[in-house]
Design an enzyme around this catalytic site. Structure first.
Site, PDB file in Angstrom:
ATOM      1  N   THR A   1       6.288  -0.418  -6.885  1.00 31.80           N
ATOM      2  CA  THR A   1       7.095  -0.567  -8.096  1.00 31.80           C
ATOM      3  C   THR A   1       6.163  -0.683  -9.292  1.00 31.80           C
ATOM      4  OG1 THR A   1       8.785  -1.900  -9.214  1.00 31.80           O
ATOM      5  CG2 THR A   1       7.234  -3.086  -7.828  1.00 31.80           C
TER       6      THR A   1
ATOM      7  N   HIS B   1       4.429 -13.221   5.035  1.00 28.36           N
ATOM      8  CA  HIS B   1       3.339 -13.947   5.683  1.00 28.36           C
ATOM      9  C   HIS B   1       3.601 -14.165   7.174  1.00 28.36           C
ATOM     10  CE1 HIS B   1      -0.372 -15.893   5.676  1.00 28.36           C
ATOM     11  NE2 HIS B   1      -0.226 -16.767   4.698  1.00 28.36           N
TER      12      HIS B   1
END
Length: 434
Positions: free
Chosen positions: A353, A405
């Site tokens: 993006t 994560h």
């Protein structure tokens, strides 16, 4: 004969759609392949066209903004009707007569005595003037009844009669003016002009239903935040060499491929090489398993009137830099024209993006679930940098990698971003894939 116009199937697992707008209205004669309406689903916008010539009739409950089921009949097409023989347009509502002119409120005239209450006079009604006041009144032939008193019980004070005597206040401090000199005019009091204020807009609001696409965007972004353990790491890239390369070859590139050489191609190619080096960034979690992908479908976030969409460049690793630029141009055009299909949106493994086109200097993008990472690009800004022991002004860009994560460790994420930095700062390495 009358032909039914139904809501077409627009993608797997999609059961309903919203009618975004009708390009034709009831009674219009339409030709084959003309666009009749625009459907909005939770994944894309789809055009519905006429299969034959005929006169269109939109059924009740199928107006723009209505939510309809896949397969539902929303209109009919009379294929036997000819042009000009459509249903007559509804009669225009008669003009609402203008309201009668508002008569101005009657203005009440008030005499000066009514508009301003005269203070109590001191002269005639109160002959007990102080010696000083009596002397000024006598010397200047003042009628005490014509002077407003400000003392106790309306008594005249020395200041009252001095104020009513032109030039008297200055006689004691300055020599008498020449007989021919006109008395100095009394300074006018400053006029206070009120600040104009408009009418209050408190409570002025409107409630607009979310479009199907906007609802889906909200659901996916919230799902990513609720499900993934999101973390963002940052770095900065010196764009000097890429900008020099663009400046050197932009004319030849446009002459050959018909479009400008942008930055997307460099970052997509760099991302593919970084994904090859760190495959966990190109994977995602399925239940208690990790699904790795040996293909590279790079999503490019596109801002459209309907909201943010992320169509994908399929098999980006097989495309040249020019091929990537052409693919990005085509996806942007589809987004602008509302023609992005469910196939364009599905299957992405990694996303990019670019908030820099809107002026963003730094941000933390949200992953496009179920993907595990997204790369955020930002505005290029000249900054002083230490280069070989000297301070130089360089075009710098902050980049951000938001990652899940649960699947990507911090070391992998940081190394992934460093890999992209190295490739973009030394674009020749992209050609050698090293």
């Amino acid at each position: 004969m009358k032909q039914e116009i139904k809501v077409p199937a627009v993608g797997e697992s999609i059961t309903e759609a919203t009618i975004g707008s009708w390009t034709k209205k009831s009674g219009d004669f339409v030709k084959r392949n003309e666009v009749l309406m625009l459907l909005e689903t939770d994944k894309a916008s789809v055009e519905v066209v006429a299969e034959n010539d005929g006169v269109l009739t939109i059924l009740p409950g199928s107006e723009a903004g209505a939510t309809v089921l896949i397969g539902a009949t929303v209109a009919t097409l009379d294929t036997d009707a000819k042009a000009g023989a459509g249903a007559p347009a509804p009669a225009a509502a008669g003009a609402v007569p203008p309201p009668p002119p508002v008569q101005p409120a009657a203005q009440t005239s008030a005499s000066p005595a009514q508009m301003t209450a005269a203070p109590a006079a001191a002269g005639g009604s109160n002959p007990n003037l102080s010696p000083a006041v009596q002397r000024i009144v006598t010397e200047n032939q003042i009628d005490p009844s014509q002077v407003a008193g400000t003392g106790k019980d309306g008594r005249l004070t020395k200041g009252d009669v001095l104020a009513a005597t032109p030039g008297t206040a200055s006689k004691a401090a300055a020599p008498a003016a020449a007989p021919s000199a006109a008395p100095a005019p009394k300074a006018a009091a400053p006029t206070v002009v009120p600040v104009a204020t408009g009418p209050s807009k408190q409570g002025d609001k409107k409630l607009v239903p979310m479009t199907t696409i906007r609802k889906r965007i909200a659901e996916k972004l919230k799902e990513a935040q609720n499900t993934a353990a999101l973390l963002t790491t940052f770095n900065e890239i010196d764009m000097t060499k890429v900008m020099e390369l663009r400046a050197k070859y932009k004319d030849k590139f446009k002459e050959k491929f018909g479009l400008n050489l942008g930055f997307n191609g460099f970052f997509v190619k760099a991302s593919v090489e970084a994904l090859k080096a760190y495959p966990a960034v190109n994977a995602w979690i399925v239940g208690t398993d990790i699904e790795y992908h040996n293909y590279y479908n790079i999503g490019i976030a596109v801002s459209t009137e309907k909201g943010l969409m992320v169509p994908n460049i399929k098999d980006a690793d097989t495309l040249s830099l020019a091929g990537v630029e052409v693919a990005v141009r085509d996806l942007a055009a589809k987004g602008r024209d509302g023609k992005i299909s469910p196939n364009d949106l599905g299957g992405g493994t990694f996303s990019i993006t670019n908030g820099g086109v809107f002026g963003s200097l730094l941000s933390t993008p949200i992953v496009n679930a179920p993907q595990s990472a997204i790369l955020g690009l930002h505005k290029i800004q000249d900054r002083p940098m230490a280069v070989n022991g000297k301070v130089e002004i360089r075009p710098m860009m902050y980049v951000a990698l938001t990652y899940d994560h649960r699947i990507v460790d911090g070391k992998e994420a940081v190394s992934f971003l460093v890999k992209i930095k190295e490739l973009v700062e030394d674009p020749e390495r992209l050609l050698l894939e090293i």
